[in-house]
Design a protein around this motif. Structure first.
Motif, short mmCIF file in Angstrom:
data_model
loop_
_atom_site.label_atom_id
_atom_site.label_comp_id
_atom_site.label_asym_id
_atom_site.label_seq_id
_atom_site.Cartn_x
_atom_site.Cartn_y
_atom_site.Cartn_z
N ILE A 1 7.80 -5.30 5.99
CA ILE A 1 8.43 -4.62 4.86
C ILE A 1 9.16 -5.62 3.98
CG2 ILE A 1 10.05 -2.83 4.13
CD1 ILE A 1 9.64 -1.40 6.74
N ARG A 2 8.90 -5.57 2.67
CA ARG A 2 9.64 -6.35 1.68
C ARG A 2 10.52 -5.41 0.89
NH1 ARG A 2 9.87 -10.13 4.11
NH2 ARG A 2 10.63 -11.31 2.33
N THR A 3 11.56 -5.95 0.25
CA THR A 3 12.51 -5.12 -0.48
C THR A 3 12.80 -5.70 -1.86
OG1 THR A 3 14.37 -6.26 0.56
CG2 THR A 3 13.61 -4.23 1.61
N THR A 4 13.03 -4.81 -2.83
CA THR A 4 13.40 -5.19 -4.19
C THR A 4 14.62 -4.39 -4.62
OG1 THR A 4 11.16 -5.79 -4.92
CG2 THR A 4 12.70 -5.11 -6.63
N GLY A 5 15.59 -5.06 -5.24
CA GLY A 5 16.72 -4.40 -5.85
C GLY A 5 16.74 -4.70 -7.34
N SER B 1 0.83 -1.22 0.00
CA SER B 1 0.00 0.00 0.00
C SER B 1 0.86 1.26 0.00
CB SER B 1 -0.94 0.01 1.21
OG SER B 1 -0.21 -0.04 2.42
N SER B 2 2.09 1.17 0.51
CA SER B 2 2.97 2.33 0.59
C SER B 2 4.39 1.92 0.21
CB SER B 2 2.96 2.92 2.01
OG SER B 2 3.81 4.04 2.11
N VAL B 3 4.91 2.50 -0.87
CA VAL B 3 6.18 2.07 -1.45
C VAL B 3 7.19 3.21 -1.40
CG1 VAL B 3 7.31 1.11 -3.49
CG2 VAL B 3 4.93 0.49 -2.97
N LEU B 4 8.41 2.89 -1.00
CA LEU B 4 9.52 3.84 -1.00
C LEU B 4 10.49 3.43 -2.11
CD1 LEU B 4 10.89 6.24 0.61
CD2 LEU B 4 12.24 4.45 1.74
N ILE B 5 10.80 4.37 -3.02
CA ILE B 5 11.67 4.09 -4.16
C ILE B 5 12.93 4.94 -4.05
CG2 ILE B 5 11.87 4.15 -6.67
CD1 ILE B 5 8.85 3.89 -6.86
N THR B 6 14.07 4.34 -4.38
CA THR B 6 15.31 5.10 -4.43
C THR B 6 16.09 4.75 -5.68
OG1 THR B 6 17.31 5.72 -3.19
CG2 THR B 6 16.68 3.40 -3.14
N THR B 7 16.81 5.72 -6.20
CA THR B 7 17.70 5.53 -7.34
C THR B 7 18.83 6.53 -7.21
OG1 THR B 7 17.82 5.29 -9.76
CG2 THR B 7 16.49 7.13 -8.90
N GLY B 8 19.80 6.42 -8.09
CA GLY B 8 20.91 7.35 -8.06
C GLY B 8 22.25 6.64 -8.03
N PHE B 9 22.95 6.69 -9.15
CA PHE B 9 24.28 6.09 -9.23
C PHE B 9 25.22 7.16 -9.78
CE2 PHE B 9 26.02 1.64 -9.17
CZ PHE B 9 27.36 2.04 -9.17
N PRO B 10 25.93 7.87 -8.89
CA PRO B 10 26.79 8.99 -9.32
C PRO B 10 28.11 8.51 -9.90
CG PRO B 10 26.90 8.77 -6.95
CD PRO B 10 25.91 7.75 -7.42
N THR B 11 28.03 7.76 -10.98
CA THR B 11 29.24 7.17 -11.56
C THR B 11 30.16 8.23 -12.17
OG1 THR B 11 30.04 5.41 -13.00
CG2 THR B 11 28.19 6.72 -13.81
N LEU C 1 10.26 -1.47 -0.11
CA LEU C 1 11.34 -0.59 -0.54
C LEU C 1 11.87 -1.09 -1.87
CD1 LEU C 1 13.44 -0.33 2.78
CD2 LEU C 1 11.32 0.87 2.18
N VAL C 2 12.05 -0.17 -2.83
CA VAL C 2 12.57 -0.53 -4.14
C VAL C 2 13.79 0.32 -4.45
CG1 VAL C 2 12.09 -0.72 -6.61
CG2 VAL C 2 10.25 -1.11 -4.96
N ALA C 3 14.88 -0.33 -4.80
CA ALA C 3 16.08 0.36 -5.27
C ALA C 3 16.32 -0.03 -6.72
CB ALA C 3 17.29 -0.02 -4.42
N ILE C 4 16.45 0.97 -7.59
CA ILE C 4 16.72 0.69 -9.00
C ILE C 4 17.96 1.48 -9.42
CG2 ILE C 4 14.95 2.40 -9.65
CD1 ILE C 4 14.67 0.83 -12.32
N GLU C 5 18.98 0.75 -9.85
CA GLU C 5 20.24 1.38 -10.25
C GLU C 5 20.69 2.38 -9.19
OE1 GLU C 5 23.59 1.62 -12.78
OE2 GLU C 5 21.93 0.19 -12.66
N ARG C 6 20.68 1.88 -7.95
CA ARG C 6 21.16 2.67 -6.82
C ARG C 6 22.49 2.07 -6.36
NH1 ARG C 6 21.18 7.33 -3.69
NH2 ARG C 6 22.35 6.77 -1.81
N SER C 7 23.52 2.89 -6.29
CA SER C 7 24.82 2.39 -5.88
C SER C 7 24.72 1.69 -4.53
CB SER C 7 25.81 3.56 -5.79
OG SER C 7 27.10 3.10 -5.47
#
Length: 664
Positions: free
Chosen positions: A518-522, A376-386, A476-482
């Motif tokens: 809480i479940r997590t996805t990378g 019902s409530s999702v936290l998303i993060t991204t950011g890869f400062p290559t 929690l979802v992380a996509i292309e997050r360092s």
């Protein structure tokens, strides 16, 4: 001696006879004219023969569990005629607990479409009498109520006892029958959809099932929608608001055996709860477990329909374990599974030749989509400062996939928040604003940062007042997050440490492991992304510089793909497929609410608008270029991601994902 009837036995094996006292046993033989052998063969009797015994008050028949295998059984509710329309509507809105077999005419004591020579006043072993919502008494027949029954309507509702025979035939142990107990029935915290004067909480039955037989159980019961169909929950009872399986509200406590999983079906005793809350002047129900035995075979055909089509085998649900703590399974149809696996194959292509297939785990996309569908409530993060030598240092892989997922989740009515590094807060706020303005994002998404101010920082961020029972987010979802490596640093694919450009968002994923809700996805394409710690041994062994760069922080689900954005697009498509899957939606909604066809017609356009498209992704990539965000592999400020130009590589892949999603 005159005999009232002569019964024809259809078998001789007795499953679980209820043995009365000897005097009562012989009196039953005398009054019915049955032989000893006949009276010992309850489990092999036909429905007609069982109704005859029940009408004769045979003391062996306490409940009907384990009886009438091969035939439907029915919950019964008798209401004043003035309330019949409301209750019929209530059944229509809550089809899983209240599958209608037949609605009588006012004053009708028989039910010819269900059973020949039946009389609702006498053909149930025990009735409950309610006045103004209170149980007045239980009786063995309703003959004394013949007069008020003339202005009442009888509802016959499917019962889960109707599928127990098929489970037994499939080799599934039916624990309540094995233990000679009534099935366990529990009041949940799940509200039914109200109609008229009727509103109440859902009641479920529970049967322990060996974990390896779950798919058999799901398929067998799915094929009998008139007996409540497939389960509405598998796993931790607390997720239904049930605190103690040893204390059912109705029936008996049934013991689990080692390796069993608790499986819950919607239950017709929900109708009794409806009586308790609506408080009609007078009402009658069966006593829980004492069902009306019909002549209907335990098939999917509906007696009230002149024509019924067989169930589509592609819609047969399969079970998937999503978590161990809490124990939780979900369901999806074979069709949805096949399509999501097609999506996974497409995003697993490797035009950049990174060798991503070596770290691929099958069905991670499916499991993540199922878990997100329940969220019902999702936290998303991204950011890869290559691009640490540029300002901004970020790359074009990650943000498009993150925004696409946020858009789809918003379209499905879920709360979405994004967490970013403090250094990139203004940049990402500007990007989100532009995405909304250009129509890429349906609504603004709150943007937050995380700072590590002590050992409880992550817990307090994720949960209200640091209480693990009150999480702010359930996924929690992380996509292309360092992602953090084993030495505590963060590395790009070249092995350059970029820790100084990153906030410790990894701590949120680490803390989430100890928060049951809480479940997590990378999502990643190289193994150095947040969440790829689930694959760290593979990354170390097979990816360039793997020993150094491998992320050490795992996610519950690790989606690997040729380009990380593709994983975000595939999640969107997978969520759309699950939203369009009646087997999954029924499970998601506990069999309550509008019929899926109506929901699908009302929501199709909204869900479709949440999907990525070539036009939206091209527009968003232009936005990233405008803000100086560069291609990851080359550092080019161009319409490319990871050195691959948007046209044709990314545009063609998006088109293929959508073709699978919309294919029939």
């Amino acid at each position: 001696m005159q005999k009232y009837c002569i019964l024809k036995l259809i078998g001789s094996k007795m499953l679980s006879p209820l043995r009365p006292a000897r005097s009562a046993f012989y009196s039953t033989i005398k009054c019915t004219g049955f032989s000893m052998e006949q009276c010992n063969s309850l489990s092999s009797l036909s429905p007609f023969e069982l109704r005859k015994l029940i009408r004769a008050a045979d003391p062996r028949i306490k409940t009907t569990t384990g009886l009438a295998y091969g035939f439907q059984q029915a919950n019964v509710l008798v209401l004043p005629s003035a309330l019949s329309k409301d209750f019929e509507e209530f059944c229509g809105k809550n089809t899983a607990p209240l599958p209608l077999l037949y609605v009588s005419k006012s004053g009708e004591m028989s039910c010819t479409p269900l059973a020949q020579h039946a009389d609702i006043r006498t053909d149930i072993s025990q009735y409950c009498v309610y006045e103004k919502g209170k149980l007045l008494k239980t009786v063995s027949n309703l003959n004394d109520y013949t007069s008020p029954l003339k202005d009442m309507v009888c509802f016959y509702l499917g019962c889960s006892f109707g599928f127990e025979g098929k489970l037994k035939e499939a080799g599934v142990p039916v624990r309540n029958v094995e233990q000679k107990k009534n099935v366990s029935m529990y009041r949940t915290s799940v509200p039914c959809v109200p109609a008229g004067v009727f509103q109440c909480l859902l009641v479920v039955t529970m049967r322990p099932v060996p974990a390896q037989m779950l798919d058999i159980v799901v398929e067998v019961t799915h094929l009998n929608p008139l007996a409540h169909g497939a389960p509405v929950h598998i796993g931790d009872p607390a997720l239904l608001g049930i605190q103690d399986l040893s204390r059912p509200e109705y029936g008996d406590a049934v013991e689990q055996q080692p390796g069993d999983v608790p499986v819950f079906w919607a239950c017709g005793v929900t109708s009794i709860e409806a009586v308790l809350t609506s408080k009609p002047a007078l009402a009658f129900t069966h006593s829980p477990g004492c069902m009306f035995v019909t002549d209907l075979p335990d098939s999917s055909s509906c007696p009230s329909s002149s024509s019924s089509s067989p169930l589509d085998p592609n819609l047969t649900p399969l079970s998937f374990k999503l978590s161990q703590n809490p124990l939780f399974y979900s369901l999806a149809s074979k069709r949805a599974l096949h399509k999501i696996r097609q999506l996974e194959n497409i995003i697993g292509e490797d035009p950049g030749e990174r060798g991503i297939s070596a770290i691929f785990l099958p069905d991670e996309l499916l499991l993540s989509c199922l878990a997100l569908s329940h969220s019902s409530s999702v936290l998303i993060t991204t950011g890869f400062p290559t691009h640490y030598m540029h300002n901004p240092p970020d790359e074009t892989d990650g943000p498009p996939g993150a925004i696409a997922m946020a858009n789809m989740l918003l379209s499905l009515g879920k709360q979405v928040t994004m967490v970013t590094d403090r250094r990139g807060l203004q940049l990402n706020q500007d990007i989100i604003t532009e995405a909304v303005s250009s129509g890429v994002l349906v609504a603004p998404v709150p943007l937050v940062t995380f700072e590590d101010n002590g050992p409880d920082s992550a817990l307090n961020f994720l949960c209200h007042n640091g209480d693990v029972n009150k999480p702010r987010y359930d996924h929690l979802v992380a996509i292309e997050r360092s992602g953090r490596a084993a030495d505590g640093n963060y590395y790009n694919m070249r092995g350059v440490n970029i820790k100084h450009l990153l906030d410790p968002i990894d701590n949120l994923f680490i803390a989430a492991k100890d928060i049951p809700g809480i479940r997590t996805t990378g999502i990643g394409d190289g193994g150095n992304e947040l969440g790829m710690g689930k694959l760290r041994e593979r990354v170390k062994n097979y990816m360039p510089k793997g020993e150094l760069i491998a992320c050490d922080v795992p996610a519950d689900y690790a989606i690997t793909c040729g380009v990380s954005n593709w994983g975000g697009y595939a999640v969107c498509c997978g969520l759309f497929l699950l939203q369009s899957c009646p087997s999954h939606q029924r499970y998601l909604k506990k069999g309550l609410g509008l019929k899926h066809k109506q929901c699908k017609e009302n929501g199709l356009n909204q869900w479709s608008s949440g999907l990525p498209s070539v036009e939206k992704e091209e527009t968003f990539l232009s936005t990233l270029m405008h803000f100086g965000v560069r291609s990851g592999k080359t550092g080019n400020l161009a319409m490319e991601v990871d050195g691959l130009t948007f046209h044709p590589t990314h545009s063609d892949l998006i088109t293929r994902l959508l073709q699978v999603t919309h294919s029939t």
